[in-house]
Scaffold this motif. Sequence first.
Motif, PDB file in Angstrom:
ATOM      1  N   ALA A   1       0.369  -1.242   0.121  1.00 15.67           N
ATOM      2  CA  ALA A   1       0.125   0.050   0.066  1.00 15.67           C
ATOM      3  C   ALA A   1       0.260   0.961   0.146  1.00 15.67           C
ATOM      4  O   ALA A   1       2.048   0.983   0.450  1.00 15.67           O
ATOM      5  N   VAL A   2       0.347   2.575  -0.413  1.00 13.41           N
ATOM      6  CA  VAL A   2       0.766   3.746  -0.627  1.00 13.41           C
ATOM      7  C   VAL A   2       0.407   4.570   0.264  1.00 13.41           C
ATOM      8  O   VAL A   2      -1.958   4.751   0.001  1.00 13.41           O
ATOM      9  N   GLU A   3      -0.035   5.359   1.331  1.00 14.00           N
ATOM     10  CA  GLU A   3      -0.510   6.719   2.204  1.00 14.00           C
ATOM     11  C   GLU A   3      -0.404   8.062   2.046  1.00 14.00           C
ATOM     12  O   GLU A   3       1.193   7.554   1.856  1.00 14.00           O
ATOM     13  N   TYR A   4      -0.722   9.078   1.616  1.00 10.76           N
ATOM     14  CA  TYR A   4      -0.966  10.354   2.028  1.00 10.76           C
ATOM     15  C   TYR A   4      -1.437  11.226   3.067  1.00 10.76           C
ATOM     16  O   TYR A   4      -2.587  10.576   3.168  1.00 10.76           O
ATOM     17  N   GLY A   5      -1.236  11.404   3.881  1.00 13.28           N
ATOM     18  CA  GLY A   5      -1.358  12.223   5.052  1.00 13.28           C
ATOM     19  C   GLY A   5      -1.590  13.437   5.551  1.00 13.28           C
ATOM     20  O   GLY A   5       0.007  13.810   5.343  1.00 13.28           O
TER      21      GLY A   5
ATOM     22  N   SER B   1       3.276  16.595   7.530  1.00  9.49           N
ATOM     23  CA  SER B   1       1.878  15.590   6.639  1.00  9.49           C
ATOM     24  C   SER B   1       2.943  14.402   6.778  1.00  9.49           C
ATOM     25  O   SER B   1       4.766  14.433   6.712  1.00  9.49           O
ATOM     26  N   THR B   2       2.657  13.240   6.356  1.00 15.38           N
ATOM     27  CA  THR B   2       3.564  11.671   6.015  1.00 15.38           C
ATOM     28  C   THR B   2       3.294  11.336   5.050  1.00 15.38           C
ATOM     29  O   THR B   2       1.882  11.861   4.210  1.00 15.38           O
ATOM     30  N   GLU B   3       4.466  10.457   4.392  1.00 15.71           N
ATOM     31  CA  GLU B   3       3.383   9.897   3.168  1.00 15.71           C
ATOM     32  C   GLU B   3       4.692   8.219   3.505  1.00 15.71           C
ATOM     33  O   GLU B   3       5.678   8.288   3.995  1.00 15.71           O
ATOM     34  N   VAL B   4       4.347   7.679   3.405  1.00 13.53           N
ATOM     35  CA  VAL B   4       3.087   5.928   3.845  1.00 13.53           C
ATOM     36  C   VAL B   4       4.001   5.348   2.998  1.00 13.53           C
ATOM     37  O   VAL B   4       2.548   5.193   1.881  1.00 13.53           O
ATOM     38  N   SER B   5       4.536   3.736   3.057  1.00 18.93           N
ATOM     39  CA  SER B   5       4.245   2.134   2.182  1.00 18.93           C
ATOM     40  C   SER B   5       4.527   1.522   3.040  1.00 18.93           C
ATOM     41  O   SER B   5       4.834   1.739   3.861  1.00 18.93           O
ATOM     42  N   TRP B   6       3.887   0.265   2.748  1.00 20.70           N
ATOM     43  CA  TRP B   6       3.977  -0.553   3.741  1.00 20.70           C
ATOM     44  C   TRP B   6       3.426  -1.663   2.635  1.00 20.70           C
ATOM     45  O   TRP B   6       3.114  -1.980   1.493  1.00 20.70           O
ATOM     46  N   PHE B   7       4.085  -3.635   3.048  1.00 18.84           N
ATOM     47  CA  PHE B   7       4.446  -4.088   2.261  1.00 18.84           C
ATOM     48  C   PHE B   7       4.001  -5.159   3.249  1.00 18.84           C
ATOM     49  O   PHE B   7       4.820  -5.144   4.268  1.00 18.84           O
TER      50      PHE B   7
ATOM     51  N   PHE C   1      -5.982 -10.959   9.139  1.00 20.55           N
ATOM     52  CA  PHE C   1      -4.122 -11.149  10.016  1.00 20.55           C
ATOM     53  C   PHE C   1      -3.545 -10.992   8.790  1.00 20.55           C
ATOM     54  O   PHE C   1      -3.087 -11.419   8.418  1.00 20.55           O
ATOM     55  N   SER C   2      -2.493  -9.224   9.661  1.00 21.95           N
ATOM     56  CA  SER C   2      -1.040  -9.195   8.908  1.00 21.95           C
ATOM     57  C   SER C   2       0.048  -9.047   8.933  1.00 21.95           C
ATOM     58  O   SER C   2      -0.620  -8.392  10.419  1.00 21.95           O
ATOM     59  N   LEU C   3       0.839  -9.688   8.759  1.00 23.68           N
ATOM     60  CA  LEU C   3       2.222  -9.228   9.258  1.00 23.68           C
ATOM     61  C   LEU C   3       3.134  -7.985   8.157  1.00 23.68           C
ATOM     62  O   LEU C   3       3.345  -8.492   7.123  1.00 23.68           O
ATOM     63  N   GLY C   4       3.461  -7.201   8.522  1.00 17.37           N
ATOM     64  CA  GLY C   4       5.015  -6.491   7.599  1.00 17.37           C
ATOM     65  C   GLY C   4       5.837  -5.773   7.846  1.00 17.37           C
ATOM     66  O   GLY C   4       5.691  -5.309   9.286  1.00 17.37           O
ATOM     67  N   LYS C   5       5.737  -5.033   6.824  1.00 14.22           N
ATOM     68  CA  LYS C   5       7.051  -3.398   7.661  1.00 14.22           C
ATOM     69  C   LYS C   5       6.561  -2.623   6.905  1.00 14.22           C
ATOM     70  O   LYS C   5       5.648  -2.095   6.174  1.00 14.22           O
ATOM     71  N   MET C   6       6.215  -1.404   7.757  1.00 10.65           N
ATOM     72  CA  MET C   6       6.490   0.474   7.474  1.00 10.65           C
ATOM     73  C   MET C   6       7.512   1.123   6.826  1.00 10.65           C
ATOM     74  O   MET C   6       8.300   0.305   8.104  1.00 10.65           O
ATOM     75  N   TYR C   7       7.260   2.071   6.083  1.00  8.82           N
ATOM     76  CA  TYR C   7       7.987   3.275   5.729  1.00  8.82           C
ATOM     77  C   TYR C   7       7.582   4.421   6.053  1.00  8.82           C
ATOM     78  O   TYR C   7       6.511   3.951   4.978  1.00  8.82           O
ATOM     79  N   SER C   8       7.954   5.461   6.463  1.00  3.99           N
ATOM     80  CA  SER C   8       7.219   6.085   6.878  1.00  3.99           C
ATOM     81  C   SER C   8       7.867   7.750   6.640  1.00  3.99           C
ATOM     82  O   SER C   8       9.123   7.260   7.053  1.00  3.99           O
ATOM     83  N   LYS C   9       7.499   8.479   5.922  1.00  2.00           N
ATOM     84  CA  LYS C   9       8.841  10.118   5.847  1.00  2.00           C
ATOM     85  C   LYS C   9       7.771  10.670   6.639  1.00  2.00           C
ATOM     86  O   LYS C   9       6.615  10.934   6.291  1.00  2.00           O
TER      87      LYS C   9
ATOM     88  N   SER D   1      10.290   3.661  10.391  1.00  2.00           N
ATOM     89  CA  SER D   1      10.512   2.596   9.268  1.00  2.00           C
ATOM     90  C   SER D   1      10.570   1.752  10.779  1.00  2.00           C
ATOM     91  O   SER D   1      11.066   1.732  12.077  1.00  2.00           O
ATOM     92  N   GLY D   2       9.084   0.679  10.880  1.00  2.00           N
ATOM     93  CA  GLY D   2       9.238  -0.439  11.898  1.00  2.00           C
ATOM     94  C   GLY D   2       7.915  -1.688  10.960  1.00  2.00           C
ATOM     95  O   GLY D   2       7.518  -1.597  10.090  1.00  2.00           O
TER      96      GLY D   2
END
Length: 205
Positions: free
Chosen positions: A38-42, A67-73, A96-104, A133-134
């Motif tokens: 996914a990609v996000e903008y907030g 503001s923030t820009e986010v991608s996760w998988f 149920f999901s597990l993964g890693k998120m990258y935020s700017k 990230s985390g």
Amino acid sequence: GIDGYRLQSYPDWVSEYYTTGLVTTAVRIFRGLSIQAAVEYGLGDELSTEWMDYSENIRIKTTERTSTEVSWFGIRYEIPMSVFHRNFWRIDSLCFSLGKMYSKYYVRSDTWIKNDILFDENPMENFKLADISGPYAAFAARWRLDTVVTKGTDSWFGAYGIDLGVRYVKYSDSSPKHDNIMKPDSAFSSFQVFVIGFMKIKLLY
């Protein structure tokens, strides 16, 4: 979809709350197991301080929102409610999901001081604060709708509906843009609530 964040143990250059829009996709690889991204903008609230030191020679007025820009998988596993022989709130399945998120993270401003010279009424600019990230873990309920058309074997699109869930992110790695921007402490995390509309598409026949 729409995602709302509440950050915990956050540094003073990050807002406590963010609201984001997101686009996500998932591809099923085996039964209920899927890979997703996914990609996000907030946008976040204003910071508590009116001015902040951005670099050695730049100070930024922070009266505009962050503001923030986010991608996760990650991976997701979907369990149909029929497994539990229950009809709870008409939920079709649990995810149920597990993964890693990258935020700017950014601070938005049209006013700043550079080398003791004031620049104001400029076009709005996003000043990047840090890459963070985390890992994340998420849980969601899925309400699915079918029609005569979507159930047809010759239909290229399938069921549609909404996912409502929560996600917890533990931000374990950070890289501030400048040395004077303080790194978050080890307890920095995010609690999120999301609502996503979805539609299934047949890629292979």
